[in-house]
Scaffold this active site. Structure first.
Site, PDB file in Angstrom:
ATOM      1  N   MET A 256      86.843 -37.996 -38.539  1.00  0.00           N
ATOM      2  CA  MET A 256      85.814 -37.727 -37.543  1.00  0.00           C
ATOM      3  C   MET A 256      84.418 -37.995 -38.102  1.00  0.00           C
ATOM      4  O   MET A 256      83.606 -38.668 -37.490  1.00  0.00           O
ATOM      5  CB  MET A 256      85.900 -36.271 -37.060  1.00  0.00           C
ATOM      6  CG  MET A 256      87.153 -35.947 -36.278  1.00  0.00           C
ATOM      7  SD  MET A 256      87.128 -34.257 -35.632  1.00  0.00           S
ATOM      8  CE  MET A 256      87.486 -33.315 -37.113  1.00  0.00           C
ATOM      9  N   THR A 257      84.133 -37.450 -39.283  1.00  0.00           N
ATOM     10  CA  THR A 257      82.785 -37.485 -39.851  1.00  0.00           C
ATOM     11  C   THR A 257      82.346 -38.902 -40.202  1.00  0.00           C
ATOM     12  O   THR A 257      83.120 -39.696 -40.727  1.00  0.00           O
ATOM     13  CB  THR A 257      82.721 -36.599 -41.109  1.00  0.00           C
ATOM     14  OG1 THR A 257      83.107 -35.266 -40.753  1.00  0.00           O
ATOM     15  CG2 THR A 257      81.319 -36.573 -41.687  1.00  0.00           C
TER      16      THR A 257
ATOM     17  N   GLU B 296      91.100 -24.392 -36.384  1.00  0.00           N
ATOM     18  CA  GLU B 296      90.543 -24.952 -37.611  1.00  0.00           C
ATOM     19  C   GLU B 296      89.602 -23.957 -38.282  1.00  0.00           C
ATOM     20  O   GLU B 296      89.610 -23.797 -39.513  1.00  0.00           O
ATOM     21  CB  GLU B 296      89.800 -26.249 -37.303  1.00  0.00           C
ATOM     22  CG  GLU B 296      89.183 -26.902 -38.538  1.00  0.00           C
ATOM     23  CD  GLU B 296      88.462 -28.199 -38.228  1.00  0.00           C
ATOM     24  OE1 GLU B 296      87.789 -28.730 -39.130  1.00  0.00           O
ATOM     25  OE2 GLU B 296      88.576 -28.688 -37.081  1.00  0.00           O
TER      26      GLU B 296
END
Length: 392
Positions: free
Chosen positions: A126-127, A243
């Site tokens: 994602m990052t 998460e």
């Protein structure tokens, strides 16, 4: 001593997992930290003994028990054994469930058995260099070309980035008209145009391989799209509560370990012919920490039970993540201080715990983002006071 809520089966699981760590993981951790990556064999051995992915149905090789307390045990035992940077939970409980929540039956049959056995290692990308907590700021794109998507973009700080055989990649599918439309794409090892950078050197958690990933005109067939190609943002949000609960459980367990090694050290350390623990300053500092740890353990265990009922909110998970990670950094800092010069030496566990702890206030959403989530909830019209005056 706080009484905690685990079944007899789960206590047996804890004992078995603790033995597994001592036999298969602990003896190798120093080597893995030095090389910056865990040997793939660790995943296979965990899979063989049923410790890698507990929740998938038996048809996929799991135990078929989705009780989060099994993962809570794994997280706690990893921290107590100082093997937290192995990161098995990242594969097992943070990424793996995406395949069952949003994957097709065909995708589950194709990927889950090898994920359970440890043959296939998972990562999620994602990052990006300019997009961390703000997912809407990502630049990676996946453009629909009929029978496939064409994926382009760079990802960074990806845990399991080197070891991963299957990467879930988040990318915008309609960047011009609607930048919030994001898809999740299954990219397999060896895909043409998929490249990995060198392992990134980190402050702590050194055995967890972390890398940059590059996608240059990667063809992703439609059968490798998770769910709807425009609903990835919603999918990512759906998994964030768990998460952050994972982060809270692991951080609090790490804090408990840091407290225990500090307490043991202060009992043995002599200063002016007295035990360091005989001084009122030491006792007061550790008393404060002990009280905070116990109170937060009660809240985290409560969040686990609420999560098992499918009712954990994003706001309550944010509270747990915020407080446990902030407390962890406080405990390790006090621990280093009470160790004195010894606390600065890597031969003492507190040194490693100190450097491993710092990232917990960043990953899974920074402390500042957690405060934003909690703060916004306070000003919603439907917010109710803690004590409802209409309660009987």
């Amino acid at each position: 001593m706080l009484k905690r809520d685990f079944t007899a089966e789960q206590m047996m699981f804890r004992d078995a997992y603790r033995k597994f760590l001592q036999q298969e993981i602990v003896p190798n951790m120093e080597t893995w930290r030095e090389q910056g990556i865990v040997d793939r064999e660790a995943f296979r051995k965990a899979g063989e003994q049923g410790f890698l992915m507990v929740w998938p149905d038996e048809v996929f090789g799991g135990l078929g028990d989705d009780d989060f307390r099994f993962e809570q045990i794994i997280l706690e035992e990893n921290q107590y054994a100082l093997t937290g940077d192995w990161g098995s939970t990242l594969h097992s409980r943070l990424i793996g469930p995406y395949l069952t929540r949003f994957g097709s039956e065909e995708q589950q049959k194709r990927f889950l058995p090898k994920c359970v056995s440890g043959e296939t290692i998972l990562a999620i990308a994602m990052t990006e260099p300019d997009a961390g907590s703000d997912l809407a700021g990502m630049r990676a794109t996946a453009i629909d070309h009929g029978d496939h998507f064409l994926l382009n973009g760079n990802k960074t700080y990806i845990s399991n980035g080197i070891n991963a055989d299957l990467v879930i990649v988040a990318a915008k599918t309609d960047p011009t008209n609607d930048p919030r439309k994001i898809g999740l794409f299954l990219v397999e090892r060896g895909a043409e145009g998929f490249h990995r950078g060198a392992m990134l050197k980190k402050m702590g958690q050194k055995a967890q391989d972390t890398a940059e990933l590059f996608f240059e005109n990667v063809i992703v067939p439609k059968e490798n799209v998770l769910g709807d190609s425009s609903s990835g943002f919603i999918y990512l949000m759906e998994g964030l509560a768990e998460e952050r609960l994972i982060a809270a459980v692991g951080s609090l367990a790490m804090a408990q370990k840091a407290f225990d090694v500090t307490l043991e050290f202060t009992r043995d350390r002599k200063l002016f012919k007295r035990s360091l623990g005989d001084f009122q300053n030491t006792q007061f500092k550790l008393a404060d920490l002990r009280a905070e740890l116990d109170m937060q353990q009660v809240y985290v265990d409560h969040c686990v039970n609420v999560h098992r009922q499918g009712q954990l909110t994003a706001e309550d998970a944010a509270k747990a993540k915020l407080l446990t990670t902030e407390l962890l950094c406080k405990v390790v800092d006090e621990g280093v201080q009470l160790h004195g010069g010894a606390g600065y030496m890597d031969e003492y566990p507190i040194s490693r715990l100190y450097t491993d702890a710092r990232v917990t206030r960043i990953y899974a959403g920074t402390s500042e983002v957690m405060k934003l989530i909690i703060g916004r909830d306070l000003y919603r019209n439907e917010a109710v006071p803690f004590i409802d005056r209409d309660m009987p």
